[in-house]
Design a protein around this motif. Structure first.
Motif, short mmCIF file in Angstrom:
data_model
loop_
_atom_site.label_atom_id
_atom_site.label_comp_id
_atom_site.label_asym_id
_atom_site.label_seq_id
_atom_site.Cartn_x
_atom_site.Cartn_y
_atom_site.Cartn_z
N GLY A 1 0.77 -1.25 0.00
CA GLY A 1 0.00 0.00 0.00
C GLY A 1 0.79 1.28 0.00
N LEU A 2 2.14 1.18 0.07
CA LEU A 2 2.95 2.40 0.07
C LEU A 2 4.36 2.07 -0.44
CD1 LEU A 2 2.50 5.40 1.00
CD2 LEU A 2 3.85 4.80 3.03
N PRO A 3 4.76 2.65 -1.58
CA PRO A 3 6.11 2.42 -2.10
C PRO A 3 7.12 3.19 -1.26
CG PRO A 3 4.97 3.98 -3.51
CD PRO A 3 3.98 3.54 -2.46
N VAL A 4 7.62 2.54 -0.23
CA VAL A 4 8.37 3.22 0.83
C VAL A 4 9.61 3.93 0.30
CG1 VAL A 4 9.54 2.91 3.03
CG2 VAL A 4 7.53 1.54 2.51
N SER A 5 10.38 3.27 -0.56
CA SER A 5 11.60 3.88 -1.08
C SER A 5 11.29 5.15 -1.87
CB SER A 5 12.34 2.87 -1.97
OG SER A 5 13.51 3.45 -2.52
N ARG A 6 10.24 5.11 -2.68
CA ARG A 6 9.84 6.28 -3.47
C ARG A 6 9.37 7.41 -2.55
NH1 ARG A 6 7.63 6.09 -8.81
NH2 ARG A 6 8.68 4.08 -8.96
N VAL A 7 8.59 7.06 -1.54
CA VAL A 7 8.12 8.05 -0.57
C VAL A 7 9.30 8.71 0.14
CG1 VAL A 7 6.91 8.32 1.64
CG2 VAL A 7 5.85 7.04 -0.22
N ALA A 8 10.29 7.89 0.55
CA ALA A 8 11.46 8.42 1.25
C ALA A 8 12.21 9.42 0.38
CB ALA A 8 12.38 7.28 1.67
N ASP A 9 12.36 9.11 -0.90
CA ASP A 9 13.05 10.03 -1.81
C ASP A 9 12.35 11.38 -1.86
OD1 ASP A 9 14.90 8.06 -2.42
OD2 ASP A 9 13.95 7.50 -4.32
N HIS A 10 11.03 11.36 -1.94
CA HIS A 10 10.28 12.62 -1.99
C HIS A 10 10.38 13.38 -0.67
CE1 HIS A 10 8.45 12.31 -5.95
NE2 HIS A 10 8.06 11.08 -5.69
N LEU A 11 10.32 12.67 0.45
CA LEU A 11 10.42 13.34 1.74
C LEU A 11 11.76 14.06 1.89
CD1 LEU A 11 8.79 10.68 4.09
CD2 LEU A 11 7.89 12.95 3.53
N VAL A 12 12.82 13.45 1.42
CA VAL A 12 14.15 14.10 1.47
C VAL A 12 14.12 15.39 0.64
CG1 VAL A 12 16.55 13.88 0.76
CG2 VAL A 12 15.43 12.01 1.97
N ARG A 13 13.49 15.35 -0.52
CA ARG A 13 13.41 16.55 -1.37
C ARG A 13 12.61 17.66 -0.70
NH1 ARG A 13 12.02 12.57 -5.51
NH2 ARG A 13 13.94 11.90 -6.54
N PHE A 14 11.65 17.27 0.15
CA PHE A 14 10.86 18.27 0.88
C PHE A 14 11.55 18.73 2.17
CE2 PHE A 14 7.19 16.91 -1.71
CZ PHE A 14 6.57 18.14 -1.94
N GLY A 15 12.76 18.24 2.42
CA GLY A 15 13.53 18.73 3.55
C GLY A 15 13.43 17.91 4.82
#
Length: 199
Positions: free
Chosen positions: A175-189
């Motif tokens: 239900g959640l592509p964790v690696s992809r989510v983590a990449d985006h969170l890093v970009r958001f700071g």
């Protein structure tokens, strides 16, 4: 930015667990948005749109913070399978998936409250399901496990016995592509810390 507010716009216990596994602190605010869609819509566009609707609805209720919305669908032979409406619907879905490969798409959307950035993304995983007998399908449906899951099964539960092969991100099917989510969170700071405990 450890003090930056992160909000998960989903009541799914599976998504909550997966996001917590990144070592993130976050709040959960469930969005109550219309998830209906027109027949024939592109599955990849649909799942991103549904994730965006959830994130946007919650972001509109906040003065600050980053909201993560997610939505998962199963696609078999071009047919979109969401959550079953009843046990007969669940049996129909599982019968359709039985003995075939299908795609699982999870759309994710990040919306910064207060009119900030908005990002949409999607992850796809190919899943092969064994041939299932009508009796096995009936037993699984009677367990109640399929009723809140897209495609009427949860790969992390008893239905793991049905899945001999996947190609792609396993967590995407949960239900959640964790690696992809983590990449985006890093970009958001955000500072993502992987949980030291093994799964």
């Amino acid at each position: 930015m450890q003090d930056k507010l992160l909000v998960l716009a989903s009541g799914s216990p599976r998504r909550k667990e997966l996001l917590a596994g990144l070592g993130m602190s976050f709040e959960v605010i469930v969005s109550d948005v219309d998830e209906s869609f027109e027949p024939g819509v592109d599955p990849v566009e649909l799942v991103q749109e549904l994730a965006y609707r959830k994130a946007k609805a919650v972001a509109n209720s906040l003065s600050h913070g980053l909201v993560l919305g997610a939505d998962t669908i199963v696609v078999s032979d071009g047919v979109i399978l969401g959550k079953p409406v009843d046990e007969e619907d669940a049996k129909r879905m599982l019968s359709k998936l039985s003995g075939h490969a299908h795609m699982v798409y999870t759309g994710i959307a990040f919306v910064e409250a207060g009119g900030g950035q908005e990002v949409r993304d999607v992850c796809g995983t190919r899943v092969v399901m064994k041939e299932l007998s009508p009796e096995l399908i009936a037993r699984y449906v009677a367990s109640g496990h399929p009723m809140d899951k897209a495609g009427a099964y949860g790969i992390q539960g008893a239905a793991s016995a049905f899945i001999p092969e996947i190609q792609g991100d396993y967590f995407n099917v949960v239900g959640l592509p964790v690696s992809r989510v983590a990449d985006h969170l890093v970009r958001f700071g955000f500072e993502v810390l992987a949980s030291p405990e093994g799964r």
